[in-house]
Design a protein around this motif. Structure first.
Motif, PDB file in Angstrom:
ATOM      1  N   ILE A   5       0.828  -1.210   0.000  1.00 55.22           N
ATOM      2  CA  ILE A   5       0.000   0.000   0.000  1.00 55.22           C
ATOM      3  C   ILE A   5       0.860   1.258   0.000  1.00 55.22           C
ATOM      4  O   ILE A   5       0.626   2.200  -0.766  1.00 55.22           O
ATOM      5  N   GLN A   6       1.889   1.290   0.856  1.00 54.44           N
ATOM      6  CA  GLN A   6       2.674   2.521   0.986  1.00 54.44           C
ATOM      7  C   GLN A   6       3.600   2.763  -0.204  1.00 54.44           C
ATOM      8  O   GLN A   6       4.003   3.896  -0.445  1.00 54.44           O
ATOM      9  N   SER A   7       3.946   1.698  -0.942  1.00 49.17           N
ATOM     10  CA  SER A   7       4.868   1.877  -2.073  1.00 49.17           C
ATOM     11  C   SER A   7       4.282   2.795  -3.127  1.00 49.17           C
ATOM     12  O   SER A   7       4.983   3.643  -3.703  1.00 49.17           O
ATOM     13  N   SER A   8       2.999   2.641  -3.393  1.00 47.58           N
ATOM     14  CA  SER A   8       2.365   3.484  -4.408  1.00 47.58           C
ATOM     15  C   SER A   8       2.349   4.942  -3.985  1.00 47.58           C
ATOM     16  O   SER A   8       2.680   5.845  -4.781  1.00 47.58           O
ATOM     17  N   PHE A   9       1.968   5.226  -2.725  1.00 47.46           N
ATOM     18  CA  PHE A   9       1.980   6.606  -2.227  1.00 47.46           C
ATOM     19  C   PHE A   9       3.387   7.187  -2.278  1.00 47.46           C
ATOM     20  O   PHE A   9       3.582   8.358  -2.657  1.00 47.46           O
ATOM     21  N   GLN A  10       4.345   6.395  -1.868  1.00 42.39           N
ATOM     22  CA  GLN A  10       5.710   6.888  -1.786  1.00 42.39           C
ATOM     23  C   GLN A  10       6.276   7.261  -3.155  1.00 42.39           C
ATOM     24  O   GLN A  10       6.822   8.361  -3.340  1.00 42.39           O
ATOM     25  N   ILE A  11       6.138   6.367  -4.126  1.00 39.39           N
ATOM     26  CA  ILE A  11       6.687   6.646  -5.456  1.00 39.39           C
ATOM     27  C   ILE A  11       5.942   7.807  -6.110  1.00 39.39           C
ATOM     28  O   ILE A  11       6.544   8.652  -6.790  1.00 39.39           O
ATOM     29  N   ALA A  12       4.611   7.885  -5.872  1.00 34.35           N
ATOM     30  CA  ALA A  12       3.844   9.002  -6.435  1.00 34.35           C
ATOM     31  C   ALA A  12       4.326  10.336  -5.872  1.00 34.35           C
ATOM     32  O   ALA A  12       4.490  11.325  -6.614  1.00 34.35           O
ATOM     33  N   SER A  13       4.579  10.398  -4.563  1.00 33.33           N
ATOM     34  CA  SER A  13       5.054  11.649  -3.960  1.00 33.33           C
ATOM     35  C   SER A  13       6.444  12.014  -4.458  1.00 33.33           C
ATOM     36  O   SER A  13       6.752  13.195  -4.666  1.00 33.33           O
ATOM     37  N   LEU A  14       7.294  11.014  -4.700  1.00 28.29           N
ATOM     38  CA  LEU A  14       8.640  11.294  -5.209  1.00 28.29           C
ATOM     39  C   LEU A  14       8.597  11.827  -6.635  1.00 28.29           C
ATOM     40  O   LEU A  14       9.320  12.772  -6.986  1.00 28.29           O
ATOM     41  N   VAL A  15       7.748  11.230  -7.478  1.00 30.86           N
ATOM     42  CA  VAL A  15       7.651  11.689  -8.866  1.00 30.86           C
ATOM     43  C   VAL A  15       7.112  13.115  -8.919  1.00 30.86           C
ATOM     44  O   VAL A  15       7.587  13.946  -9.718  1.00 30.86           O
ATOM     45  N   ILE A  16       6.142  13.437  -8.059  1.00 28.62           N
ATOM     46  CA  ILE A  16       5.598  14.801  -8.038  1.00 28.62           C
ATOM     47  C   ILE A  16       6.664  15.789  -7.564  1.00 28.62           C
ATOM     48  O   ILE A  16       6.760  16.913  -8.082  1.00 28.62           O
ATOM     49  N   GLN A  17       7.484  15.393  -6.578  1.00 29.08           N
ATOM     50  CA  GLN A  17       8.576  16.266  -6.123  1.00 29.08           C
ATOM     51  C   GLN A  17       9.566  16.564  -7.255  1.00 29.08           C
ATOM     52  O   GLN A  17      10.076  17.679  -7.371  1.00 29.08           O
ATOM     53  N   ILE A  18       9.831  15.547  -8.075  1.00 22.29           N
ATOM     54  CA  ILE A  18      10.755  15.764  -9.202  1.00 22.29           C
ATOM     55  C   ILE A  18      10.196  16.816 -10.156  1.00 22.29           C
ATOM     56  O   ILE A  18      10.914  17.693 -10.650  1.00 22.29           O
ATOM     57  N   GLY A  19       8.877  16.727 -10.411  1.00 23.87           N
ATOM     58  CA  GLY A  19       8.264  17.695 -11.324  1.00 23.87           C
ATOM     59  C   GLY A  19       8.211  19.093 -10.754  1.00 23.87           C
ATOM     60  O   GLY A  19       8.241  20.077 -11.510  1.00 23.87           O
ATOM     61  N   GLN A  20       8.127  19.249  -9.429  1.00 25.47           N
ATOM     62  CA  GLN A  20       8.004  20.567  -8.819  1.00 25.47           C
ATOM     63  C   GLN A  20       9.335  21.155  -8.369  1.00 25.47           C
ATOM     64  O   GLN A  20       9.362  22.295  -7.901  1.00 25.47           O
ATOM     65  N   SER A  21      10.421  20.397  -8.464  1.00 26.35           N
ATOM     66  CA  SER A  21      11.727  20.894  -8.006  1.00 26.35           C
ATOM     67  C   SER A  21      12.261  21.942  -8.969  1.00 26.35           C
ATOM     68  O   SER A  21      12.120  21.824 -10.196  1.00 26.35           O
ATOM     69  N   SER A  22      12.897  22.964  -8.384  1.00 22.60           N
ATOM     70  CA  SER A  22      13.415  24.076  -9.193  1.00 22.60           C
ATOM     71  C   SER A  22      14.925  24.053  -9.355  1.00 22.60           C
ATOM     72  O   SER A  22      15.454  24.764 -10.203  1.00 22.60           O
ATOM     73  N   SER A  23      15.633  23.275  -8.566  1.00 18.32           N
ATOM     74  CA  SER A  23      17.090  23.232  -8.655  1.00 18.32           C
ATOM     75  C   SER A  23      17.546  21.850  -9.112  1.00 18.32           C
ATOM     76  O   SER A  23      16.841  20.841  -8.924  1.00 18.32           O
TER      77      SER A  23
END
Length: 505
Positions: A390-408
């Motif tokens: 269950i947590q793997s899906s939430f975790q990878i989704a949050s990481l991918v979104i962080q990559i898209g929103q990162s500015s540096s």
């Protein structure tokens, strides 16, 4: 009268001469005896200063020789005593070395796993320090303390997550950072609970240790090569994964210094917020006491990263172990006739059918041990696999979104490395679970590839029963819901995409 006196005088002189002669003879006899008893014993007074030789009597020589022998005997006894003391000291030293340095049981399959898990206190203490109960109790206290610290920090992370949800405006970067790390630590706590407090989980580890210590009834070079190469390959993969986790830990440790300060708007005020490695709640102003907050974050990140690494290494190793044993059994079944002939030679069995029955019974026992191992693992770790799924899906989704929103660039690189490590972890778990299913089903084909046509009816009947049992494949279960397989990994990725869509909305 005068004649008588002269005769008497002559007799006296003759008698006196005879007496003197007898005395002289006695003296000569004594002197001769002494000369006969006298020997020449040569002693060098000092070989460096004098070479003069001294002749002494036998009694003197004997006394000197006895004196020298007595001294040599004392010296020899003293040397023997000193040697015995040295041997006893060496034995005591060896016992002390065994006491302090024999930490782990001898097991190549779990060598890296025991090293990683014992450093973080996530390995069962019953298997450590077999010769020292005191050190085992010390490790138990250490393990419980570290486990309690994990729980406290996970609770603090969840409290911070609740506070961040009430921020206006929401800081999604902090929320996603909290989400991906908190979920990872929660699954680590769930696994550690099953490992440390699960009584039957120790049977899983003990079965691996016993299987490696057990001597095979028939030596086969191919079996040894399969075991050695499998262990080497597994240890190499685990070392590479551990290095990847440590690299991610380093990136997150230096992350606050690389991205710099961030301007945050709170109400009508704009303040400068110094970033921290994690998202934790602390009972003081973390910006005002930044150094103390950073030390606490760094400590939790260190213990958390090592705990995640050690539990992952343990789980991956335990999942890959039955597949390696099935490969060995597959080779044995394919070469059934060769093993039967070796058994006949080693144990001098004349009856061909008896040898075939004995060796096939041994293969059945080996298969039963593998089945029991997998069932015990599922009973202990089934629900932890559910939480992980269950947590793997939430975790990878949050990481991918962080990559898209990162500015540096550094944020993108560190987050992508974190996501890569998590995908690698999922791949190793689900791929090896799929390998277990494949190799357990392959055993029926292994019997088909053997020379089963030449066996007796009794052996053929045993082979048929074995094939019927192998129709139900072995697998690691995700609780009562599914199996650990490649299809389950695809399901995790599908759920990840769904969560990403929901989070973006």
């Amino acid at each position: 009268m005068e004649l008588q006196m002269g005769t008497l005088r002559k007799q006296q002189e003759t008698h006196g001469l005879k007496i003197r002669s007898d005395k002289r003879q006695n003296r000569n006899n004594i002197r001769q005896k002494r000369n006969n008893n006298k020997i020449l014993c040569e002693f060098d007074r000092d070989p460096r200063t004098s070479s003069r030789k001294v002749s002494v009597s036998f009694d003197v020589a004997r006394s000197r020789i006895l004196r020298v022998l007595k001294k040599n005997h004392k010296r020899t006894y003293h040397l023997q005593y000193v040697q015995s003391l040295r041997e006893e000291d060496e034995e005591q030293r060896e016992k002390v070395l065994i006491l302090f340095f024999q930490i782990y049981p001898k097991c190549e399959n779990l060598k890296i796993t025991m090293l990683c898990c014992s450093c973080t206190g996530t390995f069962p203490p019953q298997f450590l320090f077999p010769e020292s109960k005191t050190l085992r109790q010390v490790y138990t206290v250490y393990s419980r303390g570290v486990f309690s610290y994990y729980i406290v920090c996970a609770v603090l992370a969840l409290i911070e997550f609740g506070f961040r949800l009430n921020d206006k405006p929401l800081r999604k970067d902090i929320i996603y950072l909290n989400l991906c790390t908190s979920l990872l630590y929660i699954i680590t706590i769930v696994r550690s609970t099953a490992i440390l407090f699960g009584s039957s989980f120790r049977n899983v580890i003990q079965s691996i240790i016993d299987a490696e210590a057990r001597k095979e009834p028939i030596d086969d070079e191919m079996i040894k090569d399969l075991e050695t190469n499998g262990v080497k390959r597994s240890n190499k993969i685990l070392r590479n994964y551990a290095c990847l986790i440590l690299f991610v830990y380093f990136l997150y440790q230096v992350r606050p210094f690389m991205i710099g300060s961030v301007e945050v708007t709170r109400g009508n005020m704009t303040i400068v917020d110094l970033p921290l490695p994690l998202s934790l709640w602390l009972p003081f102003d973390q910006q005002e006491h930044y150094l103390i907050a950073y030390i606490f974050h760094a400590t939790y990140l260190t213990l958390g990263a090592t705990a995640v690494m050690s539990t992952d290494v343990l789980m991956i190793n335990l999942i890959t172990y039955p597949s390696r044993q099935l490969k060995k059994l597959d080779h044995s079944l394919k070469n059934f006739d060769a093993f039967k002939n070796k058994l006949k030679i080693v144990y001098d069995i004349k009856d061909d059918e008896k040898a075939a029955v004995l060796i096939f019974k041994y293969f059945i026992v080996q298969h039963r041990k593998i089945v029991k191992y997998v069932d015990t693992y599922n009973d202990n770790m089934g629900w932890s696999m559910v939480v992980d799924f269950i947590q793997s899906s939430f975790q990878i989704a949050s990481l991918v979104i962080q990559i898209g929103q990162s500015s540096s660039f550094f944020l993108v690189f560190s987050t992508m490395t974190f996501a890569t490590s998590m995908m690698t972890r999922l791949y190793m778990i689900y791929y090896n679970g799929n390998e277990l299913m494949v190799w357990s089903q392959k055993l029926a084909y292994s019997i088909w590839e053997s020379n089963w046509l030449e066996q007796s009816p009794k052996v053929k009947f045993m082979m048929i029963i074995f094939i019927l049992r192998t129709q139900k494949h072995l697998s690691i279960f995700i609780g009562p819901f599914s199996e650990v397989s490649v299809q389950s990994l695809i399901a995790v990725l599908k759920a990840t995409y769904s969560y990403m869509v929901i989070f973006n909305k």
